[in-house]
Design a protein around this motif. Structure first.
Motif, mmCIF file in Angstrom:
data_model
loop_
_atom_site.group_PDB
_atom_site.id
_atom_site.type_symbol
_atom_site.label_atom_id
_atom_site.label_comp_id
_atom_site.label_asym_id
_atom_site.label_seq_id
_atom_site.Cartn_x
_atom_site.Cartn_y
_atom_site.Cartn_z
ATOM 1 N N PRO A 62 0.822 -1.220 0.000
ATOM 2 C CA PRO A 62 0.000 0.000 0.000
ATOM 3 C C PRO A 62 0.851 1.263 0.000
ATOM 4 O O PRO A 62 1.945 1.290 0.565
ATOM 5 N N VAL A 63 0.320 2.313 -0.617
ATOM 6 C CA VAL A 63 1.055 3.575 -0.749
ATOM 7 C C VAL A 63 1.450 4.135 0.609
ATOM 8 O O VAL A 63 2.584 4.595 0.804
ATOM 9 N N ASP A 64 0.511 4.101 1.572
ATOM 10 C CA ASP A 64 0.810 4.653 2.901
ATOM 11 C C ASP A 64 1.939 3.896 3.583
ATOM 12 O O ASP A 64 2.813 4.491 4.222
ATOM 13 N N VAL A 65 1.926 2.572 3.440
ATOM 14 C CA VAL A 65 2.975 1.748 4.044
ATOM 15 C C VAL A 65 4.323 2.058 3.410
ATOM 16 O O VAL A 65 5.338 2.209 4.096
ATOM 17 N N ALA A 66 4.325 2.154 2.066
ATOM 18 C CA ALA A 66 5.564 2.469 1.340
ATOM 19 C C ALA A 66 6.116 3.825 1.778
ATOM 20 O O ALA A 66 7.326 3.999 1.938
ATOM 21 N N THR A 67 5.222 4.784 1.982
ATOM 22 C CA THR A 67 5.639 6.129 2.399
ATOM 23 C C THR A 67 6.324 6.094 3.752
ATOM 24 O O THR A 67 7.390 6.705 3.942
ATOM 25 N N TYR A 68 5.717 5.381 4.705
ATOM 26 C CA TYR A 68 6.294 5.321 6.057
ATOM 27 C C TYR A 68 7.608 4.537 6.076
ATOM 28 O O TYR A 68 8.545 4.895 6.800
ATOM 29 N N ILE A 69 7.689 3.478 5.266
ATOM 30 C CA ILE A 69 8.947 2.719 5.190
ATOM 31 C C ILE A 69 10.042 3.589 4.587
ATOM 32 O O ILE A 69 11.173 3.635 5.086
ATOM 33 N N ALA A 70 9.701 4.285 3.506
ATOM 34 C CA ALA A 70 10.673 5.163 2.842
ATOM 35 C C ALA A 70 11.168 6.241 3.799
ATOM 36 O O ALA A 70 12.376 6.496 3.906
ATOM 37 N N ILE A 201 17.166 13.507 7.105
ATOM 38 C CA ILE A 201 16.109 13.492 8.124
ATOM 39 C C ILE A 201 14.965 14.412 7.711
ATOM 40 O O ILE A 201 13.781 14.054 7.815
ATOM 41 N N VAL A 202 15.321 15.600 7.225
ATOM 42 C CA VAL A 202 14.301 16.552 6.762
ATOM 43 C C VAL A 202 13.500 15.959 5.608
ATOM 44 O O VAL A 202 12.259 16.061 5.573
ATOM 45 N N LEU A 203 14.181 15.320 4.658
ATOM 46 C CA LEU A 203 13.489 14.683 3.534
ATOM 47 C C LEU A 203 12.524 13.605 4.022
ATOM 48 O O LEU A 203 11.409 13.480 3.515
ATOM 49 N N GLY A 204 12.989 12.805 4.982
ATOM 50 C CA GLY A 204 12.135 11.750 5.522
ATOM 51 C C GLY A 204 10.891 12.292 6.167
ATOM 52 O O GLY A 204 9.788 11.754 5.982
ATOM 53 N N ILE A 205 11.036 13.373 6.928
ATOM 54 C CA ILE A 205 9.885 13.981 7.600
ATOM 55 C C ILE A 205 8.939 14.620 6.594
ATOM 56 O O ILE A 205 7.705 14.449 6.661
ATOM 57 N N VAL A 206 9.517 15.365 5.632
ATOM 58 C CA VAL A 206 8.698 16.014 4.604
ATOM 59 C C VAL A 206 7.915 14.995 3.793
ATOM 60 O O VAL A 206 6.749 15.205 3.448
ATOM 61 N N ASN A 207 8.549 13.851 3.518
ATOM 62 C CA ASN A 207 7.911 12.812 2.709
ATOM 63 C C ASN A 207 6.626 12.291 3.354
ATOM 64 O O ASN A 207 5.718 11.840 2.654
ATOM 65 N N ILE A 208 6.556 12.340 4.672
ATOM 66 C CA ILE A 208 5.373 11.849 5.375
ATOM 67 C C ILE A 208 4.177 12.783 5.168
ATOM 68 O O ILE A 208 3.021 12.332 5.080
ATOM 69 N N PHE A 209 4.459 14.064 5.061
ATOM 70 C CA PHE A 209 3.370 15.051 5.077
ATOM 71 C C PHE A 209 2.994 15.608 3.711
ATOM 72 O O PHE A 209 2.090 16.447 3.611
ATOM 73 N N ILE A 210 3.698 15.170 2.634
ATOM 74 C CA ILE A 210 3.318 15.709 1.315
ATOM 75 C C ILE A 210 2.513 14.675 0.533
ATOM 76 O O ILE A 210 2.526 13.492 0.858
#
Length: 210
Positions: A62-70, A201-210
């Motif tokens: 699932p997209v949400d799972v992939a996002t959190y793993i990434a 770290i910033v990229l990882g955090i931003v990736n969760i919210f975009i």
């Protein structure tokens, strides 16, 4: 947005090459254009494979799972990079004491020494980074590309931008670092691993919210 993220990601991955080439320049070690291309090509190839693998895995979850793993991968690697200088310092103290090591391209001892101190790549002390020595350095510089690329591939988007920018920034940062090193001629060890870690770290955090 993908383009901006791609630039930030590539810059974070290219900072190690900038630091390594700065050390070479400060020590008067030349990096021929062929060696620069080999380093940039290998690191980009590893990144491309990791990106494609991450993208392939993302098709089955699932997209949400992939996002959190990434995001988890990017943040984890970022945190590790924040402590990178401590790890390198430990290796220099415990592994770099024995300098009488026969040159073996992929020996663990040799690779650890390069990781801790990039100028160890010039094993024959010729003051010129040969193609074989460039391969050894490229392998070390590719470690982050493998893990970060997997995470970025899972996040999806901008893959081709990342690959293209990686090749361009890789060569540009190697040249820039070598140039600055020759001009400054500073023997002190510069460390930008904290900045690389912070960007990831910033990229990882931003990736969760975009």
């Amino acid at each position: 947005m993908f383009f901006v993220q791609a630039i930030v990601l590539v810059v974070a991955l290219s900072l190690d090459a900038l630091v390594a080439s700065f050390s070479f320049g400060a020590e008067g070690i030349k990096i021929p254009i062929k060696s620069s291309i080999v380093i940039a090509f290998i690191t980009t190839a590893v990144l491309a494979v990791a990106l494609l693998l991450g993208w392939a895995f993302a098709q089955f979850i699932p997209v949400d799972v992939a996002t959190y793993i990434a995001s988890g991968i990017l943040i984890t690697v970022g945190l590790v990079k924040l402590f990178d200088s401590l790890i390198k310092g430990y290796i220099r103290r415990h592994n770099g004491l024995d300098k009488k090591i026969n040159f073996k391209l992929f020996s663990l001892k040799f690779m650890l020494n390069i990781y801790a101190d990039p100028i160890e790549a010039d094993k024959d002390k010729s003051k010129v980074l040969s193609l074989a020595e460039a391969v050894g350095l490229a392998v070390i510089l590719s470690i982050d590309s493998l893990t970060v690329g997997l995470g970025a591939g899972l996040a999806g988007g901008g893959i081709y931008w990342i690959i293209g920018l990686s090749l361009i920034f890789g060569i540009a940062f190697l040249y820039l670092g070598s140039f600055l090193g020759r001009k400054v001629r500073s023997k002190s060890k510069i460390d930008l691993s904290w900045l690389s870690g912070l960007l990831l770290i910033v990229l990882g955090i931003v990736n969760i919210f975009i």
